[in-house]
Design an enzyme around this catalytic site. Structure first.
Site, PDB file in Angstrom:
ATOM      1  N   GLY A 106       2.452   1.577   1.532  1.00 58.03           N
ATOM      2  CA  GLY A 106       1.526   2.553   2.694  1.00 58.03           C
ATOM      3  C   GLY A 106       1.239   4.233   1.960  1.00 58.03           C
ATOM      4  N   ASN A 121      -0.813   5.328  -0.113  1.00 56.57           N
ATOM      5  CA  ASN A 121      -2.324   5.168   0.557  1.00 56.57           C
ATOM      6  C   ASN A 121      -2.269   5.761   1.726  1.00 56.57           C
ATOM      7  OD1 ASN A 121      -4.765   4.672  -2.217  1.00 56.57           O
ATOM      8  ND2 ASN A 121      -3.169   2.461  -2.106  1.00 56.57           N
ATOM      9  N   ASN A 144     -12.686  -1.169   1.595  1.00 56.70           N
ATOM     10  CA  ASN A 144     -11.361  -1.571   1.176  1.00 56.70           C
ATOM     11  C   ASN A 144     -10.464  -0.988  -0.172  1.00 56.70           C
ATOM     12  OD1 ASN A 144      -8.587  -3.366   0.891  1.00 56.70           O
ATOM     13  ND2 ASN A 144     -10.490  -4.138  -0.845  1.00 56.70           N
ATOM     14  N   HIS A 157      -9.340  -1.737  -4.151  1.00 58.94           N
ATOM     15  CA  HIS A 157      -9.019  -2.592  -4.697  1.00 58.94           C
ATOM     16  C   HIS A 157      -8.483  -1.985  -6.297  1.00 58.94           C
ATOM     17  CE1 HIS A 157      -8.389  -6.901  -6.276  1.00 58.94           C
ATOM     18  NE2 HIS A 157      -9.172  -6.165  -7.737  1.00 58.94           N
TER      19      HIS A 157
HETATM   20  C1  GRF Z   1      -2.803  -1.064  -3.680  1.00 52.24           C
HETATM   21  O1  GRF Z   1      -2.574  -0.856  -5.300  1.00 52.24           O
HETATM   22  C2  GRF Z   1      -3.798  -0.804  -3.119  1.00 52.24           C
HETATM   23  O2  GRF Z   1      -4.707  -1.034  -3.910  1.00 52.24           O
HETATM   24  C3  GRF Z   1      -3.588  -2.325  -2.831  1.00 52.24           C
HETATM   25  O3  GRF Z   1      -2.709  -2.363  -2.543  1.00 52.24           O
HETATM   26  C4  GRF Z   1      -1.571  -1.556  -2.801  1.00 52.24           C
HETATM   27  C5  GRF Z   1      -1.010  -1.147  -1.927  1.00 52.24           C
HETATM   28  O4  GRF Z   1      -0.824  -0.441  -1.948  1.00 52.24           O
HETATM   29  N1  GRF Z   1      -5.090  -2.850  -2.394  1.00 52.24           N
HETATM   30  P1  GRF Z   1       0.412   0.746  -0.803  1.00 52.24           P
HETATM   31  O5  GRF Z   1       0.550   0.114   0.515  1.00 52.24           O
HETATM   32  O6  GRF Z   1      -0.889   1.995   0.197  1.00 52.24           O
HETATM   33  O7  GRF Z   1       1.147   2.053  -1.661  1.00 52.24           O
END
Ligand code: GRF
Length: 208
Positions: free
Chosen positions: A13, A15, A106, A108
């Site tokens: 988490g 992000n 999303n 990516h």
């Molecule tokens: C990130 O690299 C995102 O781009 C991908 O999964 C990862 C998630 O990381 N879709 P986090 O759970 O937000 O630390």
């Protein structure tokens, strides 16, 4: 009225944390983090939500159709306007995009259309970028459609690939330099009604 945002997570988490921090700085203009929905009860993201005072929910396990139905039902109950997939590892079916057309984002960790598509997630993305020998990679925020990683692109940002990179060091640089900045920006633009989808192209409108 502020748009109500649900963040879908499965793991650490970071992000989500970037969104929480941006909200704390007043940078999610006209947006409010209203719920965090996790595919796993163990996801550390749920802890981050709790600390930030955002209600957290664990989605039921099951086949993609049943999970999507439960997800859409919960999103409707919560009166959600924007769904953000932030490291969400569960496959969902078209019912989600039908219920939320051009309202599911999303992030990516590559410059789409490179290193994306079915099976290309997590560290695999960075392994592929290194194996190909690219000199830049980056991150993409896009609207989610039925085709994996192929929806209209909202924002992209590049980061350098360095000679001694491992998938882990590249992943970290892309998170720090790209993902944690792009996702709050894209969410804030959405919440201000500044994203206009025209076919494959997303036009970013000026602030009023
Ligand atoms: C990130 O690299 C995102 O781009 C991908 O999964 C990862 C998630 O990381 N879709 P986090 O759970 O937000 O630390």
């Amino acid at each position: 009225m502020a748009k109500r945002i649900a963040v879908l997570v499965s793991g650490g988490g970071t992000n989500l944390q970037a969104l929480i921090d941006a909200q704390g700085r007043g940078e999610l203009v006209n947006g409010e983090l209203a719920a965090v929905l996790s595919s796993s009860p163990e996801a550390y993201a749920l802890e981050r939500a709790k600390r930030a005072g955002i209600p957290g929910y664990v989605l039921p396990r099951g086949d993609a159709r049943a999970v999507t139905a439960a997800l859409v039902e919960r999103l409707r109950e919560l009166d959600i306007d924007l769904v953000v997939m932030a490291g969400f590892m569960t496959i969902v079916t078209e019912e989600l995009f039908q219920a939320y057309p051009n309202a599911v984002l999303n992030i990516h960790p590559s410059l789409i259309p490179s290193f994306c598509g079915v099976g290309c997630y997590g560290l695999h993305v960075h392994e592929k970028a290194l194996a190909y020998g690219v000199k830049v990679s980056g991150a993409t925020v896009h609207f989610v459609t039925e085709e994996c990683d192929a929806g209209p692109i909202v924002l992209q940002r590049a980061a350098e690939v360095l000679p001694d990179d491992t998938p882990e060091t590249l992943q970290r640089r892309i998170m720090e330099q790209c993902e944690w900045k792009l996702l709050p920006q894209a969410v804030s633009l959405f919440c201000q009604d500044r994203l206009k989808v025209e076919g494959r192209t997303v036009r970013i409108l000026n602030a009023e």
